[in-house]
Design an enzyme around this catalytic site. Structure first.
Site, PDB file in Angstrom:
ATOM      1  N   HIS A 126      43.748 -39.533   0.665  1.00 33.23           N
ATOM      2  CA  HIS A 126      44.002 -40.190  -0.619  1.00 33.23           C
ATOM      3  C   HIS A 126      44.356 -39.151  -1.669  1.00 33.23           C
ATOM      4  O   HIS A 126      43.792 -38.066  -1.710  1.00 33.23           O
ATOM      5  CB  HIS A 126      42.808 -41.035  -1.080  1.00 33.23           C
ATOM      6  CG  HIS A 126      41.489 -40.325  -1.025  1.00 33.23           C
ATOM      7  ND1 HIS A 126      40.802 -40.135   0.151  1.00 33.23           N
ATOM      8  CD2 HIS A 126      40.741 -39.767  -2.004  1.00 33.23           C
ATOM      9  CE1 HIS A 126      39.678 -39.486  -0.110  1.00 33.23           C
ATOM     10  NE2 HIS A 126      39.610 -39.231  -1.397  1.00 33.23           N
TER      11      HIS A 126
ATOM     12  N   HIS B 196      44.394 -38.485  -5.664  1.00 25.84           N
ATOM     13  CA  HIS B 196      43.882 -38.945  -6.957  1.00 25.84           C
ATOM     14  C   HIS B 196      44.976 -38.719  -7.999  1.00 25.84           C
ATOM     15  O   HIS B 196      45.502 -37.604  -8.108  1.00 25.84           O
ATOM     16  CB  HIS B 196      42.662 -38.136  -7.396  1.00 25.84           C
ATOM     17  CG  HIS B 196      41.467 -38.225  -6.506  1.00 25.84           C
ATOM     18  ND1 HIS B 196      40.339 -38.946  -6.830  1.00 25.84           N
ATOM     19  CD2 HIS B 196      41.192 -37.666  -5.295  1.00 25.84           C
ATOM     20  CE1 HIS B 196      39.430 -38.816  -5.886  1.00 25.84           C
ATOM     21  NE2 HIS B 196      39.921 -38.038  -4.930  1.00 25.84           N
TER      22      HIS B 196
HETATM   23  P1  AMP Z   1      37.070 -38.033  -2.563  1.00 26.47           P
HETATM   24  O1  AMP Z   1      35.806 -37.466  -3.150  1.00 26.47           O
HETATM   25  O2  AMP Z   1      38.272 -37.192  -2.820  1.00 26.47           O
HETATM   26  O3  AMP Z   1      36.899 -38.375  -1.100  1.00 26.47           O
HETATM   27  O4  AMP Z   1      37.342 -39.368  -3.347  1.00 26.47           O
HETATM   28  C1  AMP Z   1      36.860 -40.607  -2.978  1.00 26.47           C
HETATM   29  C2  AMP Z   1      36.978 -41.489  -4.183  1.00 26.47           C
HETATM   30  O5  AMP Z   1      36.894 -42.841  -3.756  1.00 26.47           O
HETATM   31  C3  AMP Z   1      35.890 -41.288  -5.222  1.00 26.47           C
HETATM   32  O6  AMP Z   1      36.484 -40.904  -6.454  1.00 26.47           O
HETATM   33  C4  AMP Z   1      35.196 -42.643  -5.300  1.00 26.47           C
HETATM   34  O7  AMP Z   1      34.800 -42.979  -6.594  1.00 26.47           O
HETATM   35  C5  AMP Z   1      36.273 -43.573  -4.765  1.00 26.47           C
HETATM   36  N1  AMP Z   1      35.804 -44.812  -4.166  1.00 26.47           N
HETATM   37  C6  AMP Z   1      34.824 -44.965  -3.244  1.00 26.47           C
HETATM   38  N2  AMP Z   1      34.689 -46.256  -2.911  1.00 26.47           N
HETATM   39  C7  AMP Z   1      35.610 -46.940  -3.634  1.00 26.47           C
HETATM   40  C8  AMP Z   1      35.972 -48.316  -3.734  1.00 26.47           C
HETATM   41  N3  AMP Z   1      35.343 -49.259  -3.018  1.00 26.47           N
HETATM   42  N4  AMP Z   1      36.961 -48.664  -4.589  1.00 26.47           N
HETATM   43  C9  AMP Z   1      37.607 -47.715  -5.332  1.00 26.47           C
HETATM   44  N5  AMP Z   1      37.313 -46.402  -5.260  1.00 26.47           N
HETATM   45  C10 AMP Z   1      36.335 -46.017  -4.433  1.00 26.47           C
END
Ligand code: AMP
Length: 114
Positions: free
Chosen positions: A100, A102
């Protein structure tokens, strides 16, 4: 620690998300725990667990993720700039095992990141 692939559930509509863009290859939705006024996650629908699992055959898909990011940045009014972040594996803070990007914007950013 990386947990289950919750993003697959968002793709499959098993859990709800605030989806801002979708096509055959990609999905973008607002981060549930926003770190900036605009915080969107842009993902491929194809499961690539981590950035270091990318293959040459994924190059076009990665370009697509960037194109989606640019279009969203324009749509969401990030004319003064934005930051794109991809966390790869535990040491970088990756928590969801599905690639993903950001898209963060709407406030002043600092460097180096934490
Ligand atoms: P990372 O730390 O780069 O793996 O980012 C994962 C991101 O996913 C974090 O910023 C979380 O806040 C976000 N996240 C986790 N679960 C959800 C969800 N159900 N809907 C939207 N964002 C999410």
């Amino acid at each position: 620690m990386m947990t289950e692939n919750i993003f697959q559930k968002i793709i499959d509509r098993q859990i709800q998300a605030d989806i801002v863009y979708e096509d055959e290859q990609c999905l973008a939705f607002r981060d549930i725990n926003p770190q900036a006024p605009v915080h969107v996650l842009i993902i491929p629908k194809k499961v690539i667990r981590t950035h270091d699992e990318i293959q040459e055959s994924d190059v076009e898909l990665l370009g697509k993720l960037h194109w989606v990011a640019v279009q969203l940045a324009r749509e969401l009014g990030l004319k003064d700039g934005y930051r794109l972040v991809i966390n790869c594996r535990e040491q970088a803070g990756q928590t969801v095992p599905h690639l993903h990007m950001h898209l963060l914007g709407g406030r002043e950013m600092h460097w180096p990141p934490g």
